[in-house]
Design a protein around this motif. Structure first.
Motif, PDB file in Angstrom:
ATOM      1  N   ASP A   1       0.817  -1.215   0.000  1.00  0.00           N
ATOM      2  CA  ASP A   1       0.000   0.000   0.000  1.00  0.00           C
ATOM      3  C   ASP A   1       0.850   1.264   0.000  1.00  0.00           C
ATOM      4  O   ASP A   1       0.533   2.225  -0.688  1.00  0.00           O
ATOM      5  N   GLY A   2       1.927   1.261   0.763  1.00  0.00           N
ATOM      6  CA  GLY A   2       2.710   2.476   0.950  1.00  0.00           C
ATOM      7  C   GLY A   2       3.744   2.759  -0.116  1.00  0.00           C
ATOM      8  O   GLY A   2       4.125   3.907  -0.317  1.00  0.00           O
ATOM      9  N   GLN A   3       4.221   1.721  -0.789  1.00  0.00           N
ATOM     10  CA  GLN A   3       5.310   1.929  -1.734  1.00  0.00           C
ATOM     11  C   GLN A   3       5.015   1.392  -3.131  1.00  0.00           C
ATOM     12  O   GLN A   3       5.237   2.067  -4.124  1.00  0.00           O
TER      13      GLN A   3
ATOM     14  N   THR B   1       2.141   0.451  -4.749  1.00  0.00           N
ATOM     15  CA  THR B   1       1.039   1.006  -5.546  1.00  0.00           C
ATOM     16  C   THR B   1       1.410   2.350  -6.161  1.00  0.00           C
ATOM     17  O   THR B   1       1.024   2.628  -7.291  1.00  0.00           O
ATOM     18  N   ALA B   2       2.157   3.163  -5.426  1.00  0.00           N
ATOM     19  CA  ALA B   2       2.575   4.454  -5.977  1.00  0.00           C
ATOM     20  C   ALA B   2       3.513   4.258  -7.170  1.00  0.00           C
ATOM     21  O   ALA B   2       3.398   4.947  -8.180  1.00  0.00           O
ATOM     22  N   ALA B   3       4.422   3.301  -7.050  1.00  0.00           N
ATOM     23  CA  ALA B   3       5.367   3.032  -8.140  1.00  0.00           C
ATOM     24  C   ALA B   3       4.658   2.451  -9.354  1.00  0.00           C
ATOM     25  O   ALA B   3       5.058   2.694 -10.492  1.00  0.00           O
ATOM     26  N   TRP B   4       3.597   1.703  -9.129  1.00  0.00           N
ATOM     27  CA  TRP B   4       2.896   1.042 -10.222  1.00  0.00           C
ATOM     28  C   TRP B   4       1.819   1.890 -10.864  1.00  0.00           C
ATOM     29  O   TRP B   4       1.200   1.474 -11.838  1.00  0.00           O
ATOM     30  N   ALA B   5       1.584   3.064 -10.347  1.00  0.00           N
ATOM     31  CA  ALA B   5       0.503   3.897 -10.869  1.00  0.00           C
ATOM     32  C   ALA B   5       0.652   4.155 -12.368  1.00  0.00           C
ATOM     33  O   ALA B   5      -0.339   4.299 -13.078  1.00  0.00           O
ATOM     34  N   SER B   6       1.880   4.162 -12.844  1.00  0.00           N
ATOM     35  CA  SER B   6       2.103   4.441 -14.263  1.00  0.00           C
ATOM     36  C   SER B   6       2.071   3.190 -15.140  1.00  0.00           C
ATOM     37  O   SER B   6       2.129   3.302 -16.357  1.00  0.00           O
TER      38      SER B   6
END
Length: 99
Positions: A32-34, A36-41
């Protein structure tokens, strides 16, 4: 029967179960913290290459990994609530529940 009446193997199994749930929660928090943000693209079909070096492991798509993460959420929602974590501590002792 009390926890102390269990065999050493049974006590170890109970403690390991609680440690496993703690590790799963840490994994979920990392996702959740790391992740998902990296995979947003990434697109859902994009492939995440295996870098583990483990025999027989395959690459997975972003959607496949998200499916695993969703399943872990269900498990954690059922077995790793605050109330249940308090019970694990009461059942096995604090040092046996922290992974």
């Amino acid at each position: 029967m009390a926890f102390v009446d269990l065999t050493a193997e049974q006590q170890g199994i109970v403690g390991e179960f609680a440690r496993l749930l703690n590790r799963m929660e840490a994994l979920d928090n990392m996702y959740d913290g790391q992740v998902t943000a990296a995979w947003a693209s990434l697109a859902s079909g994009d492939i995440i290459a295996d870098g583990s070096g483990l025999a027989g492991v395959s690459s997975l798509s972003k959607a496949e990994i998200a499916s695993i993460a969703d399943a872990i959420q269900v498990i954690l929602g059922t077995y790793n609530t605050e109330a249940l974590r308090q019970l694990y501590v009461k059942m096995a002792g604090m040092t046996n529940t922290i992974g």
